[in-house]
Motif scaffolding. Structure first.
Motif, PDB file in Angstrom:
ATOM      1  N   GLY A 101       0.690  -1.396  -0.121  1.00 45.42           N
ATOM      2  CA  GLY A 101       0.107   0.055  -0.197  1.00 45.42           C
ATOM      3  C   GLY A 101       0.877   1.374   0.209  1.00 45.42           C
ATOM      4  N   ASN A 102       0.549   2.182   1.115  1.00 47.75           N
ATOM      5  CA  ASN A 102       1.251   3.359   1.058  1.00 47.75           C
ATOM      6  C   ASN A 102       2.662   3.235   2.359  1.00 47.75           C
ATOM      7  OD1 ASN A 102      -0.160   2.936   3.230  1.00 47.75           O
ATOM      8  ND2 ASN A 102      -1.015   5.107   3.221  1.00 47.75           N
ATOM      9  N   VAL A 103       3.129   1.962   2.294  1.00 49.27           N
ATOM     10  CA  VAL A 103       4.343   1.739   3.090  1.00 49.27           C
ATOM     11  C   VAL A 103       5.549   1.481   2.485  1.00 49.27           C
ATOM     12  CG1 VAL A 103       5.285   0.638   5.391  1.00 49.27           C
ATOM     13  CG2 VAL A 103       2.699   0.995   5.034  1.00 49.27           C
ATOM     14  N   SER A 104       6.664   2.113   2.575  1.00 42.75           N
ATOM     15  CA  SER A 104       7.857   1.567   1.771  1.00 42.75           C
ATOM     16  C   SER A 104       9.009   1.470   2.874  1.00 42.75           C
ATOM     17  CB  SER A 104       8.252   2.988   0.870  1.00 42.75           C
ATOM     18  OG  SER A 104       8.318   4.114   1.402  1.00 42.75           O
ATOM     19  N   ALA A 105      10.087   0.903   2.308  1.00 39.26           N
ATOM     20  CA  ALA A 105      11.436   0.906   3.155  1.00 39.26           C
ATOM     21  C   ALA A 105      12.140   1.688   2.600  1.00 39.26           C
ATOM     22  CB  ALA A 105      11.703  -0.694   3.162  1.00 39.26           C
TER      23      ALA A 105
END
Length: 333
Positions: A120-124
Motif C-alpha cells: 500500500g502506502n508503506v515503503s522501506a
C-alpha cells in the motif's frame, strides 16, 4: 481483518459529528469525529552518522517511532529532543525538522533517499554501508498523516510542536503494549509487518491527541474551558445535530439565551470565527467527507445540507475548501 490506514475515533453506527448527546461533554463528543489518515509511511534503517530532513506539508502531521535508537529530533524552529528506543512522537502541524544520529550533523531530505515499496502506502528506506556494523543501525518508523479534528480543528494550532508518548505513559499505561508491539514488528520484519505497523502508528497517534485533551490541553485550557461553557455548548451542539438547517444569528443567540451582539462576540472569542463562517465550514467539512469517503453524490450532499441547488452548493464548497466537490471525490479515489 484487512489493513486500513484510516483511524476514526467515534461510536459505531453514529454519523460523524452530527449526533451529539445532550448533557455530554462537548469537547469529548466533538473529538469522536477525529480522523488520522495515513498518507505515507516509511520503515527506515540507517547507519550512523546520518541526518534526515522532513519539510512542512500544509495540513499534515508527522509521526515518528524509534524501534532502535537513540535518535535526536531537531526542530528547525529551535529545540532538540532525545528519542530512545520505544519512544514515539507526533508533530501535529508537521513543521520542518530533522532526525539525526549526533548534534550538528547536516541533514538530507528524506524524499531524496531511494525506497522500496512494502505494501500500500508503506515503503522501506535503507541507508547502510556494507562495511558498517548492523547492530549500530537506527530503526525508525515514520508516518505522514492527514490530521482532521473536524469542528475542533482550531485546537491543532494550539497544540505543542512536539507531543511525546513518554509524557502520557504514567496516565495511560495501556499505550505501552502498542509501543512494544511496534518495536517487535519494526525489528523482526515478519510477514505483514508493514501494514500492522501503519495501523498501530495511526492508533498511537490518535491516543496521543486524546490523552493530551483529557489531560487538560496544556496552554490551550482556556479555550477548552470556554468551549465547555454550557450555554455556548448548547449552540454548537444544535449546529452539529442539524447542520442543514438555515440557521440565523438570532436563532443561535436565542439558543444561548443571550442578545445577538453578546452571542456573536462570545462565539468569535471561543471559536475564532463568526457563527456564519463556523456553520459554512462545518457543512463543507461534512460534505467533503460524505462525497470523498462515503461516495455520496454531490446533489445528495447539497440537499442534505440545505442548499436549494447543486450550483449554489458547489460555489460555497469551492469558496470554503479551495477546490471543487468533484475534486474531493477524485482525491479520495
Amino acid at each position: 481483518m484487512p489493513y486500513s490506514p484510516h483511524v476514526l475515533i467515534h461510536r459505531p453506527n453514529m454519523p460523524d459529528q452530527t449526533l451529539l448527546h445532550p448533557g455530554a461533554d462537548l469537547v469529548s463528543e466533538l473529538l469522536l469525529g477525529m480522523r488520522l489518515t495515513g498518507v505515507q509511511y516509511r520503515r527506515m534503517q540507517v547507519a550512523p552518522p546520518f541526518g534526515i530532513g522532513f519539510g512542512t506539508v500544509e495540513g499534515r502531521a508527522q509521526f515518528h517511532f524509534i524501534a532502535r535508537g537513540p535518535v535526536l529530533l531537531r526542530l528547525l524552529a529551535g529545540g532538540t529532543f532525545t528519542l530512545n528506543t520505544g519512544d514515539a512522537v507526533l508533530l501535529p502541524r508537521g513543521g520542518a525538522h530533522e532526525l539525526l544520529s549526533a548534534p550538528e550533523l547536516p541533514a538530507r531530505d528524506v524524499a531524496s533517499f531511494a525506497t522500496v515499496p512494502l505494501c500500500g502506502n508503506v515503503s522501506a528506506l535503507e541507508s547502510c554501508p556494507a562495511e558498517s556494523c548492523r547492530t549500530k543501525d537506527a530503526v525508525i518508523f515514520t508516518g505522514c498523516m492527514e490530521f482532521d479534528l473536524g469542528a475542533m480543528q482550531p485546537l491543532v494550532g494550539l497544540m505543542p510542536e512536539v507531543m511525546q508518548v513518554g509524557t502520557l505513559l504514567d496516565r495511560y499505561p495501556e499505550m505501552l503494549p502498542m509501543l512494544e508491539a511496534m518495536e517487535r514488528e519494526a525489528r523482526a520484519e515478519r510477514a505483514g509487518y508493514a501494514g500492522i505497523l501503519a495501523r498501530l502508528a495511526d492508533v498511537v497517534s490518535a491516543s496521543i491527541v486524546r490523552g493530551w485533551v483529557e489531560c487538560g490541553c496544556g496552554d490551550a485550557c482556556g479555550w477548552i474551558d470556554a468551549l465547555r461553557d454550557p450555554r455556548l455548548g448548547r449552540v454548537i451542539s444544535a449546529l452539529h445535530r442539524d447542520p442543514g438547517h438555515n440557521w440565523t444569528v438570532a436563532e443561535l443567540a436565542a439558543e444561548m439565551g443571550a442578545s445577538r451582539s453578546v452571542f456573536a462576540e462570545r462565539f468569535l472569542a471561543v471559536t475564532g470565527v463568526t457563527p456564519v463562517r463556523y456553520v459554512t465550514e462545518l457543512r463543507m467539512r461534512l460534505a467533503a467527507q460524505w462525497i470523498g469517503r462515503e461516495r455520496l453524490s454531490i446533489e445528495a450532499a447539497a440537499h442534505r445540507l440545505g442548499y436549494g441547488s447543486q450550483a449554489a452548493f458547489s460555489r460555497a464548497f469551492k469558496r470554503t475548501m479551495g477546490y471543487s466537490p468533484g475534486a474531493s471525490r477524485n482525491a479520495a479515489s
